[in-house]
Design a protein around this motif. Structure first.
Motif, mmCIF file in Angstrom:
data_model
loop_
_atom_site.group_PDB
_atom_site.id
_atom_site.type_symbol
_atom_site.label_atom_id
_atom_site.label_comp_id
_atom_site.label_asym_id
_atom_site.label_seq_id
_atom_site.Cartn_x
_atom_site.Cartn_y
_atom_site.Cartn_z
ATOM 1 N N LEU A 162 41.722 16.349 9.493
ATOM 2 C CA LEU A 162 40.794 15.493 8.759
ATOM 3 C C LEU A 162 40.327 14.324 9.629
ATOM 4 N N PRO B 189 33.537 13.176 5.810
ATOM 5 C CA PRO B 189 34.333 14.063 4.953
ATOM 6 C C PRO B 189 33.600 15.356 4.609
ATOM 7 N N TRP C 286 41.464 11.442 4.381
ATOM 8 C CA TRP C 286 40.374 11.306 5.348
ATOM 9 C C TRP C 286 40.044 9.824 5.539
#
Length: 189
Positions: free
Chosen positions: A50, A56, A87
């Protein structure tokens, strides 16, 4: 005196969360609970992936190799409760700490939800704070916090759901019904 006691009592679940998670909440320590293979390894690796995503919604190939896909698809909605906060956290701290902070947040929200629920049921502040710590100390809850990060955040959901339902039943305020429906929809994702 009573107002002072209430302020101290609400600090009990917060203090317990900090104390319990303190061994793994040091920046750049790369610490985690336990040794050897565990579920936390998987989530730290996922946090590392991530972190490598610019946004994202960036395409990635770790869930659908070799084709790059977005995590914003129906199959990944179930992981949104983990992916989005982690994230965001990986923008600020290292991946291991991001996962540990996520677990800390779940433990903290569980304690606060238990405290607020008991206060809504008109328990004394000190009793509510004590039972919030008892809730946070349940063996299965500690096991999730230490080894099962995927569901840590969701531990507060049942308590918070009951809290919203009871508050709505007491006040009949439509806002709480809307909050409850939104909350249940977010929790379902």
């Amino acid at each position: 005196m009573y107002a002072r006691l209430e302020k101290v009592a609400v600090l009990l679940p917060i203090s317990f969360s900090i104390w319990f998670m303190s061994p793994v909440l040091r920046p750049n320590s790369n610490l985690r609970f336990g040794f050897g293979p565990s579920e936390s390894n998987i989530f730290i690796r996922q946090a590392m992936l991530l972190r490598s995503m610019e946004f994202p919604w960036s395409a990635e190939n770790w869930s659908n190799y070799p084709a790059k896909t977005s995590i914003w698809n129906t199959g990944n909605l179930i992981n949104l409760g983990f992916n989005l906060p982690v994230w965001i956290l990986t923008r600020i701290v290292d991946p291991a700490l991001a996962v540990n902070l996520y677990a800390f947040l779940g433990l903290l929200l569980t304690g606060i939800s238990a405290y607020l629920l008991l206060r809504l049921l008109e328990c004394e502040p000190l009793i509510a704070g004590t039972f919030a710590i008892v809730t946070q100390s349940l063996p299965w809850l500690r096991q999730y916090v230490q080894f099962g990060f995927s569901t840590t955040y969701y531990l507060c959901l049942p308590l918070f759901t009951v809290l919203l339902i009871l508050h709505y039943l007491r006040t009949r305020d439509r806002h709480y019904a809307i909050y409850l429906l939104l909350y249940l929809e977010i929790g379902r994702a």
